[in-house]
Design a protein around this motif. Structure first.
Motif, PDB file in Angstrom:
ATOM      1  N   TRP A  81      17.525  78.528  86.189  1.00 35.63           N
ATOM      2  CA  TRP A  81      18.518  79.999  85.642  1.00 35.63           C
ATOM      3  C   TRP A  81      19.605  79.472  85.246  1.00 35.63           C
ATOM      4  O   TRP A  81      20.608  80.469  84.812  1.00 35.63           O
ATOM      5  N   PHE A  82      20.841  78.884  86.106  1.00 35.43           N
ATOM      6  CA  PHE A  82      21.682  78.016  85.901  1.00 35.43           C
ATOM      7  C   PHE A  82      21.965  76.949  85.157  1.00 35.43           C
ATOM      8  O   PHE A  82      22.690  76.603  84.301  1.00 35.43           O
ATOM      9  N   SER A  83      21.464  76.324  85.144  1.00 39.00           N
ATOM     10  CA  SER A  83      20.979  74.977  84.413  1.00 39.00           C
ATOM     11  C   SER A  83      19.915  74.666  83.095  1.00 39.00           C
ATOM     12  O   SER A  83      20.610  73.587  82.106  1.00 39.00           O
ATOM     13  N   GLU A  84      19.988  75.670  82.896  1.00 43.48           N
ATOM     14  CA  GLU A  84      18.991  75.212  81.447  1.00 43.48           C
ATOM     15  C   GLU A  84      19.089  76.858  80.576  1.00 43.48           C
ATOM     16  O   GLU A  84      19.270  77.862  80.985  1.00 43.48           O
ATOM     17  N   GLY A  85      18.875  76.727  79.772  1.00 44.81           N
ATOM     18  CA  GLY A  85      19.074  78.153  78.554  1.00 44.81           C
ATOM     19  C   GLY A  85      20.616  78.119  78.340  1.00 44.81           C
ATOM     20  O   GLY A  85      20.958  77.358  78.162  1.00 44.81           O
ATOM     21  N   PRO A  86      20.580  79.320  77.870  1.00 43.80           N
ATOM     22  CA  PRO A  86      22.123  80.565  78.152  1.00 43.80           C
ATOM     23  C   PRO A  86      22.954  80.821  78.692  1.00 43.80           C
ATOM     24  O   PRO A  86      23.944  80.282  78.977  1.00 43.80           O
ATOM     25  N   MET A  87      22.967  79.937  81.009  1.00 42.11           N
ATOM     26  CA  MET A  87      23.692  79.446  81.511  1.00 42.11           C
ATOM     27  C   MET A  87      24.274  78.092  81.526  1.00 42.11           C
ATOM     28  O   MET A  87      25.203  77.482  82.469  1.00 42.11           O
ATOM     29  N   LYS A  88      23.284  76.853  81.043  1.00 40.75           N
ATOM     30  CA  LYS A  88      23.916  76.030  81.090  1.00 40.75           C
ATOM     31  C   LYS A  88      24.982  75.508  80.424  1.00 40.75           C
ATOM     32  O   LYS A  88      26.207  75.799  79.500  1.00 40.75           O
ATOM     33  N   GLY A  89      25.568  74.967  81.472  1.00 43.32           N
ATOM     34  CA  GLY A  89      27.319  74.381  81.642  1.00 43.32           C
ATOM     35  C   GLY A  89      28.421  74.869  82.216  1.00 43.32           C
ATOM     36  O   GLY A  89      29.210  75.661  82.524  1.00 43.32           O
ATOM     37  N   THR A  90      27.397  76.695  82.426  1.00 47.03           N
ATOM     38  CA  THR A  90      28.494  77.759  83.014  1.00 47.03           C
ATOM     39  C   THR A  90      29.263  77.990  84.199  1.00 47.03           C
ATOM     40  O   THR A  90      30.098  77.879  84.208  1.00 47.03           O
ATOM     41  N   TYR A  91      27.994  76.727  84.869  1.00 51.82           N
ATOM     42  CA  TYR A  91      28.538  77.363  86.895  1.00 51.82           C
ATOM     43  C   TYR A  91      28.688  76.149  87.188  1.00 51.82           C
ATOM     44  O   TYR A  91      27.276  75.426  87.702  1.00 51.82           O
ATOM     45  N   VAL A  92      29.794  75.089  86.458  1.00 53.13           N
ATOM     46  CA  VAL A  92      29.639  73.353  86.718  1.00 53.13           C
ATOM     47  C   VAL A  92      30.754  72.871  87.348  1.00 53.13           C
ATOM     48  O   VAL A  92      32.214  74.066  87.319  1.00 53.13           O
TER      49      VAL A  92
END
Length: 268
Positions: free
Chosen positions: A7-18
């Motif tokens: 959910w956080f590492s793929e798709g639309p959220m990729k790179g957001t919470y890093v």
């Protein structure tokens, strides 16, 4: 730790919470936060049938992060993000169908911090709410229009009383008796304030208590899945649940709602 949940590492959220990413919160004033570490992630995805049985469950994923305030790096904080995700088996359905799952959700953690920070007595021994946002996912989100809630709270100073030291004892039991007595006194006063406010930890233990030895201050932490009500009776039996005193072997009197709180014969 790198992101492991899709959910956080793929798709639309990729790179957001890093690490080093900048996250904005809108309340009580707009602020920006720089992520410095990913602490943990949890998947709470459910089947739609579970929602039909329990109206208080939501299909979501969460990630907890450490961060600093962008315009004041000395402000170290904790952040948790709640992201609505599709029901199990519907992750790759058409966007239009996923959008039909849209929900509005205010996590109990956010409700707890709002109450604790506004209330004079409790704001002195719980982390302050520093910022939050109650957003919706964009048109390409996992659930378009679904909830995307961010909560940022103060990181308090001190050590967890559950910290294990020598002889397999916790930090609390390694402290001198006068410090233990002080902590118990503060705990009972704080517990009474928490009960009157109607906020209680989920499955509380000594891990939820942090003691600052230098300032001699006791803090309550860990309001994920907190219980938030209009108020409740406070029960001194929690002094045992938090491992701040050891009841006499075989005694069950302290478990009764009518127990007076007398610690005679307890391990202190």
């Amino acid at each position: 730790m790198e992101s492991t949940l899709k959910w956080f590492s793929e798709g639309p959220m990729k790179g957001t919470y890093v690490r080093n990413a900048i996250i904005k919160t809108s309340h009580p004033v707009p602020l920006k936060w720089k992520i410095t570490a990913i602490i943990n992630e949890h998947d709470h995805q459910i089947y739609q049938a579970e929602l039909d049985r329990d109206k208080d469950v939501f299909s979501c994923a969460t990630t907890r992060l450490r961060c600093t305030r962008l315009d004041d790096p000395s402000t170290i904080a904790e952040m948790r993000v709640y992201l609505q995700v599709p029901y199990s088996g519907m992750e790759y359905d058409r966007i239009q169908r996923r959008a039909q799952q849209e929900e509005i959700y205010e996590p109990s953690e956010l409700r707890a911090y709002k109450k604790l920070t506004r209330h004079g007595p409790t704001q002195t021994f719980t982390p302050r709410l520093l910022g939050y946002s109650e957003d919706k996912q964009g048109p390409t989100g996992w659930v378009p229009g679904g909830f995307l809630v961010t909560v940022v709270w103060e990181r308090v100073s001190g050590e967890s009383l559950a910290l294990r030291l020598k002889d397999r004892n916790s930090l609390f039991w390694e402290l001198p008796l006068e410090k233990r007595n002080l902590i118990r006194e503060m705990f009972v006063q704080q517990l009474a304030n928490m009960a009157r406010l109607g906020v209680m930890l989920h499955r509380p233990t000594a891990r939820n208590l942090v003691f600052d030895r230098r300032a001699e201050r006791l803090y309550w932490v860990g309001f994920y899945n907190a219980k938030v009500t209009r108020g409740a009776r406070f029960n001194k039996s929690l002094i045992a649940a938090f491992d701040l005193a050891k009841p006499p072997a075989g005694s069950q009197i302290w478990r009764a709602a009518s127990w007076s709180g007398d610690l005679s014969g307890w391990g202190l």
